[in-house]
Design a protein around this motif. Structure first.
Motif, mmCIF file in Angstrom:
data_model
loop_
_atom_site.group_PDB
_atom_site.id
_atom_site.type_symbol
_atom_site.label_atom_id
_atom_site.label_comp_id
_atom_site.label_asym_id
_atom_site.label_seq_id
_atom_site.Cartn_x
_atom_site.Cartn_y
_atom_site.Cartn_z
ATOM 1 N N PHE A 154 -10.525 8.421 12.255
ATOM 2 C CA PHE A 154 -10.643 9.150 10.993
ATOM 3 C C PHE A 154 -11.701 8.447 10.140
ATOM 4 O O PHE A 154 -11.400 7.558 9.362
ATOM 5 N N ASP A 155 -12.968 8.858 10.341
ATOM 6 C CA ASP A 155 -14.051 8.337 9.508
ATOM 7 C C ASP A 155 -14.101 9.238 8.263
ATOM 8 O O ASP A 155 -15.093 9.895 7.985
ATOM 9 N N ILE A 156 -12.972 9.267 7.561
ATOM 10 C CA ILE A 156 -12.796 10.277 6.506
ATOM 11 C C ILE A 156 -12.514 9.623 5.155
ATOM 12 O O ILE A 156 -11.669 8.745 5.042
ATOM 13 N N ALA A 157 -13.249 10.078 4.161
ATOM 14 C CA ALA A 157 -12.964 9.709 2.772
ATOM 15 C C ALA A 157 -12.700 11.010 2.010
ATOM 16 O O ALA A 157 -12.997 12.096 2.511
ATOM 17 N N ALA A 158 -12.158 10.864 0.805
ATOM 18 C CA ALA A 158 -11.701 12.048 0.067
ATOM 19 C C ALA A 158 -12.792 13.097 -0.116
ATOM 20 O O ALA A 158 -12.529 14.294 -0.049
ATOM 21 N N PHE A 159 -14.045 12.636 -0.316
ATOM 22 C CA PHE A 159 -15.105 13.603 -0.614
ATOM 23 C C PHE A 159 -15.309 14.605 0.527
ATOM 24 O O PHE A 159 -15.700 15.742 0.306
ATOM 25 N N CYS A 219 -1.632 6.538 -7.836
ATOM 26 C CA CYS A 219 -3.018 6.353 -8.317
ATOM 27 C C CYS A 219 -4.008 6.923 -7.303
ATOM 28 O O CYS A 219 -4.982 7.587 -7.675
ATOM 29 N N ALA A 220 -3.751 6.645 -6.025
ATOM 30 C CA ALA A 220 -4.667 7.115 -4.987
ATOM 31 C C ALA A 220 -4.654 8.643 -4.918
ATOM 32 O O ALA A 220 -5.706 9.290 -4.928
ATOM 33 N N ASP A 221 -3.446 9.209 -4.860
ATOM 34 C CA ASP A 221 -3.328 10.664 -4.669
ATOM 35 C C ASP A 221 -3.713 11.454 -5.916
ATOM 36 O O ASP A 221 -4.178 12.588 -5.820
ATOM 37 N N SER A 222 -3.482 10.874 -7.101
ATOM 38 C CA SER A 222 -3.681 11.640 -8.325
ATOM 39 C C SER A 222 -5.021 11.408 -8.999
ATOM 40 O O SER A 222 -5.470 12.248 -9.763
ATOM 41 N N LYS A 266 0.812 -1.232 0.000
ATOM 42 C CA LYS A 266 0.000 0.000 0.000
ATOM 43 C C LYS A 266 0.836 1.269 0.000
ATOM 44 O O LYS A 266 0.321 2.357 -0.261
ATOM 45 N N ASP A 267 2.141 1.145 0.306
ATOM 46 C CA ASP A 267 2.989 2.337 0.319
ATOM 47 C C ASP A 267 3.828 2.471 -0.955
ATOM 48 O O ASP A 267 4.674 3.361 -1.051
ATOM 49 N N GLY A 279 -10.610 13.010 -7.668
ATOM 50 C CA GLY A 279 -11.882 12.715 -8.336
ATOM 51 C C GLY A 279 -13.019 12.693 -7.345
ATOM 52 O O GLY A 279 -14.079 13.299 -7.568
ATOM 53 N N ASP A 280 -12.788 12.018 -6.224
ATOM 54 C CA ASP A 280 -13.793 11.908 -5.170
ATOM 55 C C ASP A 280 -14.151 13.292 -4.626
ATOM 56 O O ASP A 280 -15.326 13.648 -4.480
ATOM 57 N N ALA A 281 -13.118 14.093 -4.353
ATOM 58 C CA ALA A 281 -13.335 15.432 -3.796
ATOM 59 C C ALA A 281 -14.041 16.341 -4.801
ATOM 60 O O ALA A 281 -14.904 17.143 -4.434
ATOM 61 N N THR A 282 -13.689 16.191 -6.081
ATOM 62 C CA THR A 282 -14.285 17.051 -7.109
ATOM 63 C C THR A 282 -15.784 16.800 -7.234
ATOM 64 O O THR A 282 -16.576 17.746 -7.310
ATOM 65 N N ILE A 283 -16.139 15.514 -7.236
ATOM 66 C CA ILE A 283 -17.570 15.183 -7.382
ATOM 67 C C ILE A 283 -18.368 15.819 -6.243
ATOM 68 O O ILE A 283 -19.447 16.377 -6.445
ATOM 69 N N TYR A 284 -17.821 15.773 -5.031
ATOM 70 C CA TYR A 284 -18.517 16.363 -3.883
ATOM 71 C C TYR A 284 -18.560 17.888 -3.995
ATOM 72 O O TYR A 284 -19.578 18.521 -3.705
ATOM 73 N N ALA A 285 -17.439 18.479 -4.441
ATOM 74 C CA ALA A 285 -17.353 19.941 -4.518
ATOM 75 C C ALA A 285 -18.294 20.516 -5.578
ATOM 76 O O ALA A 285 -18.785 21.641 -5.439
#
Lengths: 217, 290
Positions: free
Chosen positions: B62-67, A105-108, A97-98, A113-119
């Motif tokens: 941390f009950d945290i996800a990216a969104f 892939c996770a960071d980029s 995982k490191d 993508g996840d944050a953008t959809i919410y924003a």
């Protein structure tokens, strides 16, 4: 042996036993052997949850492969999804995982993508506010008034310019919204207790697929 | 006049999107510095952390996800360092979300620095507290509510022998007298998926463990209910709560800065609703009647 394991009575016995060891110690002070079994059962669910991830991976892959082979609308997205999911799994399992590739892939991709959809929601919320929140009757007027006071209370600027809105917003949140929310919580809790009683009585068969089988029979 | 009503009734959604972008962008880049009132529930959360004593053990979930990270990070970056600033307090990091460990590391990287002689996780120092001496990270345990219940039922058995990075933590847990859930003095759960209700069910009800909760806006109603019922000691709601906590704890950050954008966008929502309704009554409704 397999016929015993698959029998309705065996599954029913498991459900009743598990329900007893989970629900009984939660509500009633119980001797240590019973709480030990409860602890073991709860810990076991964590292991089962881990295996559930594998089951979901299998079903996701199966569904998306079928979409690709049948060339249904949007099949290239299915292909992309399978590729990315399996790439992450292979990299994660083989390199860890490191590993740089996994973190990249996770960071980029995943996190932005996840944050953008919410924003993006904020844009839809403002345009939806203008297009859909219309006072068509008394109920919608009350809903809008409630939203107005709570918005004014939440926004520091609203609280600063119109300090008398704050107490109204707080009253709405702490009384009306609270009452409705407690009704929901109490209803869900009572539903949980009813489910527990039904499980203990062997009346809740849907969770092991027995109802579907009975219909098939 | 009817032309104006017609314009109000048919404003293109892209106009609202552009206005939102301009207003939020401008206020983020050039904050106005609007006054902020600290709410009693945030003050209570601050006081609970501030009253931690040497030897207390705090579990941070941390009950945290990216969104939800951008909304909750203001709370994480002010409450976590505040806990670490208390002398003699021991900390256990945990996450019930598969992405959570990333945000634990981001938080640690932001508020701490690598320990002398180390350059990678988990060997970070936060306010003088060192890894495997003052704090540990048990990482992600799958199952969400089941994981929280399992930790309450059999803490050591669920945690296992090693931390998230494979280091043995049995000695650390023994040295700090952590045998079961009863040995945890405070839980701070930073929620994007409403984990607080499970902490209340499995930790507060059987053990009366004190719980603090910071959450994103959509999870607030459930948390407010439990706070008013006395099951949560303090709550920090969304960016507004985080800004208040940053102000109290003096760990200033983006939550305080974004408060102006928060205010502006909420006013814009009200104006959008007003304009939409003026257009509806002045134009749309008349058209419907005809």
């Amino acid at each position: 042996m397999s016929s015993v394991i698959r029998s309705r009575e065996f599954l029913l016995a498991i459900i009743i036993a598990v329900s007893f060891f989970i629900y009984f110690p939660y509500f009633i002070e119980s001797p240590k052997p019973i709480t030990d079994i409860e602890s073991w059962l709860v810990s076991t669910t964590v292991v089962i949850a881990s295996f559930a991830v594998m089951v979901s991976l299998y079903t996701m892959t199966r569904r998306e492969v079928m979409r690709v082979t049948k060339r249904v609308k949007g099949w290239p997205y299915s292909l992309l999804m399978i590729g990315l999911a399996w790439f992450m799994i292979i990299v994660g399992v083989t390199l860890g995982k490191d590993a740089v590739a996994f973190r990249f892939c996770a960071d980029s991709f995943i996190l932005p993508g996840d944050a953008t959809i919410y924003a993006i929601l904020v844009f839809y919320m403002t345009s939806a506010a203008a297009r859909t929140f219309k006072v068509r009757d008394l109920e919608s007027l009350l809903l809008l008034l409630g939203a107005f006071f709570v918005l004014m209370q939440q926004a520091p600027l609203g609280e600063y310019l119109f300090p008398w809105f704050g107490p109204i917003g707080s009253w709405l949140v702490n009384n009306l919204a609270m009452a409705a929310s407690r009704v929901f919580t109490i209803s869900a809790t009572l539903g949980g207790i009813v489910l527990a009683i039904r499980l203990l009585a062997g009346k809740e068969m849907a969770m092991v697929g027995l109802i579907a089988r009975r219909e098939k029979d | 006049m009817s032309n104006l009503f017609k314009i109000f009734a048919s404003i293109d959604r892209r106009v609202w999107h552009l206005l939102t972008f301009i207003l939020v962008g401008t206020t983020l880049l050039r904050p106005i510095g609007l006054p902020l009132k600290v709410s009693p529930e945030v003050k209570k959360a601050y006081e609970v952390i501030d009253s931690l004593k040497s030897g207390d053990v705090v579990l941070i979930n941390f009950d945290i996800a990216a969104f939800g990270w951008d909304e909750i990070k203001g709370s994480a970056l002010s409450m976590v360092p505040h806990i670490f600033s208390k002398e003699g307090v021991k900390v256990i990091f945990f996450t019930d979300q598969d992405q959570g460990y990333i945000f634990i590391e981001r938080t640690i990287a932001e508020i701490g620095r690598p320990m002398p002689g180390y350059d990678r996780f988990p060997w970070y120092e936060i306010h003088g507290k060192k890894y495997l001496q003052d704090y540990i990270n048990i990482g992600f345990i799958p199952g969400f509510d089941k994981a929280i219940a399992a930790l309450a039922q059999d803490f050591r058995g669920t945690v296992g022998r090693n931390d998230w990075y494979g280091n043995n933590i049995e000695k650390w847990l023994d040295d700090n007298g952590i045998k079961s859930a009863k040995d945890i003095d405070l839980i701070l759960t930073l929620d994007c998926a409403g984990a607080q209700s499970y902490w209340v069910s499995y930790w507060y009800i059987p053990y009366k463990t004190r719980i603090l909760n910071a959450m994103i806006g959509v999870s607030a109603p459930g948390s407010i209910v439990n706070y008013n019922a006395g099951m949560l000691e303090g709550i920090v709601i969304s960016i507004r709560g985080a800004a208040e906590y940053q102000y109290l704890s003096k760990y200033y950050g983006m939550a305080l800065v974004s408060m102006d954008a928060f205010s502006i966008i909420q006013f814009m929502l009200i104006i959008a609703i007003l304009i939409g309704n003026i257009g509806y009554y002045g134009w749309e409704r008349r058209q419907e009647k005809r």
